[in-house]
Enzyme design. Structure first.
Site, PDB file in Angstrom:
ATOM      1  N   CYS A 265      15.127  76.069  17.386  1.00 22.29           N
ATOM      2  CA  CYS A 265      13.890  76.323  17.337  1.00 22.29           C
ATOM      3  C   CYS A 265      13.153  77.775  16.631  1.00 22.29           C
ATOM      4  O   CYS A 265      11.645  77.619  15.995  1.00 22.29           O
ATOM      5  CB  CYS A 265      13.071  75.860  17.674  1.00 22.29           C
ATOM      6  SG  CYS A 265      12.919  73.746  18.579  1.00 22.29           S
TER       7      CYS A 265
ATOM      8  N   HIS B 265       5.604  78.628  17.408  1.00 23.75           N
ATOM      9  CA  HIS B 265       6.619  77.576  17.601  1.00 23.75           C
ATOM     10  C   HIS B 265       5.454  76.051  18.143  1.00 23.75           C
ATOM     11  O   HIS B 265       5.728  76.145  19.397  1.00 23.75           O
ATOM     12  CB  HIS B 265       7.705  77.832  18.209  1.00 23.75           C
ATOM     13  CG  HIS B 265       8.326  76.178  18.163  1.00 23.75           C
ATOM     14  ND1 HIS B 265       8.612  75.428  16.957  1.00 23.75           N
ATOM     15  CD2 HIS B 265       9.371  75.537  18.826  1.00 23.75           C
ATOM     16  CE1 HIS B 265       9.509  74.962  16.807  1.00 23.75           C
ATOM     17  NE2 HIS B 265       9.880  75.008  18.829  1.00 23.75           N
TER      18      HIS B 265
ATOM     19  N   ASN C 167       7.580  68.424  16.777  1.00 28.19           N
ATOM     20  CA  ASN C 167       7.893  69.424  16.548  1.00 28.19           C
ATOM     21  C   ASN C 167       8.731  69.599  15.835  1.00 28.19           C
ATOM     22  O   ASN C 167       9.580  68.737  15.199  1.00 28.19           O
ATOM     23  CB  ASN C 167       9.086  69.705  18.051  1.00 28.19           C
ATOM     24  CG  ASN C 167       9.647  70.990  18.312  1.00 28.19           C
ATOM     25  OD1 ASN C 167       9.745  71.899  17.362  1.00 28.19           O
ATOM     26  ND2 ASN C 167      10.331  70.676  19.032  1.00 28.19           N
TER      27      ASN C 167
HETATM   28  N1  COA Z   1       7.402  58.039  28.025  1.00 32.00           N
HETATM   29  C1  COA Z   1       7.310  57.609  28.895  1.00 32.00           C
HETATM   30  N2  COA Z   1       7.306  58.390  29.888  1.00 32.00           N
HETATM   31  C2  COA Z   1       8.711  58.967  29.642  1.00 32.00           C
HETATM   32  C3  COA Z   1       8.984  59.411  28.708  1.00 32.00           C
HETATM   33  C4  COA Z   1       8.195  58.308  28.332  1.00 32.00           C
HETATM   34  N3  COA Z   1       8.671  59.312  26.033  1.00 32.00           N
HETATM   35  N4  COA Z   1       9.929  59.958  29.108  1.00 32.00           N
HETATM   36  C5  COA Z   1       9.817  60.351  30.123  1.00 32.00           C
HETATM   37  N5  COA Z   1       9.659  59.477  31.124  1.00 32.00           N
HETATM   38  C6  COA Z   1       9.007  59.697  32.506  1.00 32.00           C
HETATM   39  C7  COA Z   1      10.836  60.433  32.305  1.00 32.00           C
HETATM   40  O1  COA Z   1      11.423  59.244  32.699  1.00 32.00           O
HETATM   41  C8  COA Z   1      10.282  60.040  34.767  1.00 32.00           C
HETATM   42  O2  COA Z   1       9.893  59.035  34.984  1.00 32.00           O
HETATM   43  P1  COA Z   1      10.784  59.017  36.794  1.00 32.00           P
HETATM   44  O3  COA Z   1       9.550  59.750  36.826  1.00 32.00           O
HETATM   45  O4  COA Z   1      11.004  57.781  36.925  1.00 32.00           O
HETATM   46  O5  COA Z   1      11.336  59.580  36.304  1.00 32.00           O
HETATM   47  C9  COA Z   1       8.460  60.780  33.684  1.00 32.00           C
HETATM   48  O6  COA Z   1       8.710  60.665  32.836  1.00 32.00           O
HETATM   49  C10 COA Z   1       8.611  62.817  34.207  1.00 32.00           C
HETATM   50  O7  COA Z   1       9.974  62.958  33.300  1.00 32.00           O
HETATM   51  P2  COA Z   1      10.150  63.796  32.632  1.00 32.00           P
HETATM   52  O8  COA Z   1      11.257  64.437  32.083  1.00 32.00           O
HETATM   53  O9  COA Z   1       9.657  65.203  34.796  1.00 32.00           O
HETATM   54  O10 COA Z   1       8.849  64.592  31.970  1.00 32.00           O
HETATM   55  P3  COA Z   1       7.372  66.059  31.762  1.00 32.00           P
HETATM   56  O11 COA Z   1       6.055  65.634  32.330  1.00 32.00           O
HETATM   57  O12 COA Z   1       8.935  67.340  32.021  1.00 32.00           O
HETATM   58  O13 COA Z   1       7.278  65.712  30.138  1.00 32.00           O
HETATM   59  C11 COA Z   1       8.577  66.263  28.282  1.00 32.00           C
HETATM   60  C12 COA Z   1       8.515  65.463  29.045  1.00 32.00           C
HETATM   61  C13 COA Z   1       9.576  65.651  27.242  1.00 32.00           C
HETATM   62  C14 COA Z   1       6.698  66.170  27.326  1.00 32.00           C
HETATM   63  C15 COA Z   1       8.875  67.633  28.338  1.00 32.00           C
HETATM   64  O14 COA Z   1       9.285  68.181  29.827  1.00 32.00           O
HETATM   65  C16 COA Z   1       8.758  69.085  27.623  1.00 32.00           C
HETATM   66  O15 COA Z   1       8.093  69.095  26.534  1.00 32.00           O
HETATM   67  N6  COA Z   1       9.514  69.769  27.303  1.00 32.00           N
HETATM   68  C17 COA Z   1       9.989  70.078  26.859  1.00 32.00           C
HETATM   69  C18 COA Z   1      10.725  70.507  25.375  1.00 32.00           C
HETATM   70  C19 COA Z   1      10.700  71.020  24.588  1.00 32.00           C
HETATM   71  O16 COA Z   1       9.599  71.371  23.846  1.00 32.00           O
HETATM   72  N7  COA Z   1      11.714  70.990  23.775  1.00 32.00           N
HETATM   73  C20 COA Z   1      11.928  71.396  22.447  1.00 32.00           C
HETATM   74  C21 COA Z   1      12.127  73.263  22.991  1.00 32.00           C
HETATM   75  S1  COA Z   1      11.771  73.943  21.526  1.00 32.00           S
END
Ligand code: COA
Length: 322
Positions: free
Chosen positions: A114, A249, A279
Site C-alpha cells: 500500500c 493512504h 482501500n
Molecule cells: N463483520 C462483522 N464482524 C467482524 C467482521 C466483519 N466484516 N470482521 C471481523 N469481525 C469480528 C471479529 O470476528 C471479532 O469478533 P469476536 O470479538 O467475536 O472475536 C470482532 O469483529 C472484532 O474483530 P477485530 O479484528 O478486533 O476488529 P477491529 O475493530 O480491529 O476491525 C478491521 C477490523 C479489519 C476493520 C481493522 O482491524 C482494520 O481496519 N485494521 C487495519 C487493516 C488495514 O488497514 N489493512 C491494510 C493496511 S494497508
C-alpha cells in the site's frame, strides 16, 4: 539551480462496477453498519474480467498526460506501483509503456504494497533531482478484488480496485520538498499475500489471498504514521500549521483521523476517497491526490502531505508544494 519535481498533471480511473456493503453482507456474515463504523467504507469498485492493472493504468496515465499538456513521447521514466500485476514479467510499467506507444524510456515496477505510490514518487524525485530524468510518469494500479478471499469477512470488506497517475516535471522551484520512505521486513506475518505458484514447498498450498491480522496492523499503522508526520515536518523545518492538506493512504477512517489529529488538521483538510473506493492499495494516494486537485480543493502554492503504510511493513511520506 537544482532540478526539483513539480506536479504538472494527474489522472485517475475507477472501474464501473460498484460493490456495496449490503452486497458483501449477502456473501459473508457482516453488515453495512459494522463495516462503515469500523472502517468508514460504504462501497468499492470492482474491475471487470477484461480489465488488468495495465489497462487501468493506461486510462489514468492518459488522463494525466492530457492534463499535463505533454506528448507521451516526452516521458523518460515510468514507475508503476502495483502488487497485482497481470504477469510476473514483463513489468506492468513496460506493458503500460507499450500501451502509451512510447518506444524508448526507462520503465519498471515498484512493489511496496500500500506504500507503493509514495515509494514510486520518492524514486521519481531522486531521478529528477539528479538530472537523470526530466518528465516522469508515476502510476499506482491495483486489482485487489482478485487477491481477496470473498468468503473472509475480515479482509474482503476493505479492498477495492482502481488506478491513479501523476506526471512530474523537472523545474527550478519545488515541487516535491522531500520524501521519506522506510521498510521493516519483520512484520511479514501480520499482512501478506502468498504467491502459491512460485512459493517454496512449505507455503505452496496456501491460497493466493490476502492474509491479515487486522487489529495488530491497525495499531502499527497509527503509531508509524504519527512518527512519519514528525519526521517529514522536522526535515523541512515546518510546523503542523504549515500543512494545508493531508492526502493519506485510504485504509481506515480511524487510522486517517488519528494522523489528522496528530497534525491538528480538521477532517475538512483531509482528502477522503475511502467511503466509495475502499482501500485500493498503491492506487489510493494518487487517486485521492487526483480528486483533490481536479475538484479544485488543492490550490497551487499549498503544502500537501502524502502518507502511506502497507505490508512489509513499508511506510512513507511526500511533502509537496503544489
Ligand atoms: N463483520 C462483522 N464482524 C467482524 C467482521 C466483519 N466484516 N470482521 C471481523 N469481525 C469480528 C471479529 O470476528 C471479532 O469478533 P469476536 O470479538 O467475536 O472475536 C470482532 O469483529 C472484532 O474483530 P477485530 O479484528 O478486533 O476488529 P477491529 O475493530 O480491529 O476491525 C478491521 C477490523 C479489519 C476493520 C481493522 O482491524 C482494520 O481496519 N485494521 C487495519 C487493516 C488495514 O488497514 N489493512 C491494510 C493496511 S494497508
Amino acid at each position: 539551480m537544482k532540478a526539483r519535481a513539480k506536479i504538472i498533471g494527474t489522472g485517475g480511473y475507477l472501474p464501473d462496477t460498484i460493490r456495496t456493503n449490503d452486497e458483501i453482507s449477502e456473501m459473508v456474515d457482516t453488515s453495512d453498519n459494522w463495516i462503515y463504523e469500523r472502517t468508514g467504507i460504504k462501497s468499492r469498485r470492482i474491475a471487470s474480467a477484461e480489465e488488468s492493472a495495465a489497462s487501468m493504468a493506461e486510462i489514468a496515465a492518459k488522463e494525466a498526460i492530457e492534463v499535463a499538456g505533454i506528448d507521451a513521447g516526452e516521458i523518460d521514466l515510468i514507475v508503476v506501483a502495483t502488487g497485482t500485476p497481470d504477469r510476473v514479467y514483463p513489468s506492468t510499467a513496460c506493458m503500460l509503456q507499450h500501451r502509451l506507444d512510447i518506444r524508448d524510456c526507462v520503465s519498471f515496477d515498484v512493489q511496496a504494497a500500500c506504500s507503493g505510490s509514495v515509494f514510486a514518487l520518492s524514486i521519481a524525485d531522486q531521478y529528477i533531482r539528479t538530472g537523470a530524468a526530466d518528465k516522469v510518469l508515476v502510476v499506482g494500479a491495483e486489482i485487489c478484488s482478485r487477491i481477496v478471499d470473498w468468503s473472509d469477512r475480515s479482509t474482503c470488506i476493505l479492498f477495492g480496485d482502481g488506478a491513479g497517475a501523476v506526471i512530474l516535471e523537472a523545474t527550478e522551484e519545488p515541487g516535491i520538498l522531500s520524501t521519506h520512505i522506510h521498510s521493516d521486513g519483520g512484520y511479514e506475518e501480520l499482512l501478506y499475500c502468498p504467491n502459491p505458484q512460485v512459493a517454496k514447498e512449505s507455503v505452496k498450498d496456501q491460497p493466493g489471498f490476502i492474509q491479515m491480522r487486522g487489529n495488530e496492523v491497525f495499531k502499527m499503522a497509527v503509531n508509524t504514521l504519527g512518527r512519519i508526520v514528525d519526521e517529514t515536518l522536522a526535515a523541512n523545518g515546518l510546523e503542523k500549521t504549515d500543512v494545508d492538506w493531508l492526502v493519506p493512504h485510504q485504509a481506515n477512517t480511524r487510522i486517517i483521523a488519528a494522523t489528522a489529529k496528530k497534525l491538528r488538521l480538521s477532517m475538512d483538510q483531509v482528502i477522503m476517497t475511502l467511503e466509495n473506493q475502499g482501500n485500493t492499495s498503491s492506487a489510493s494516494v494518487l487517486l485521492a491526490l487526483n480528486e483533490g486537485i481536479r475538484d479544485g480543493r488543492i490550490q497551487r502554492g499549498q503544502i500537501i502531505l502524502l502518507e502511506a503504510f502497507g505490508a512489509g511493513f513499508t511506510w512513507g511520506s511526500a511533502l509537496i508544494k503544489y
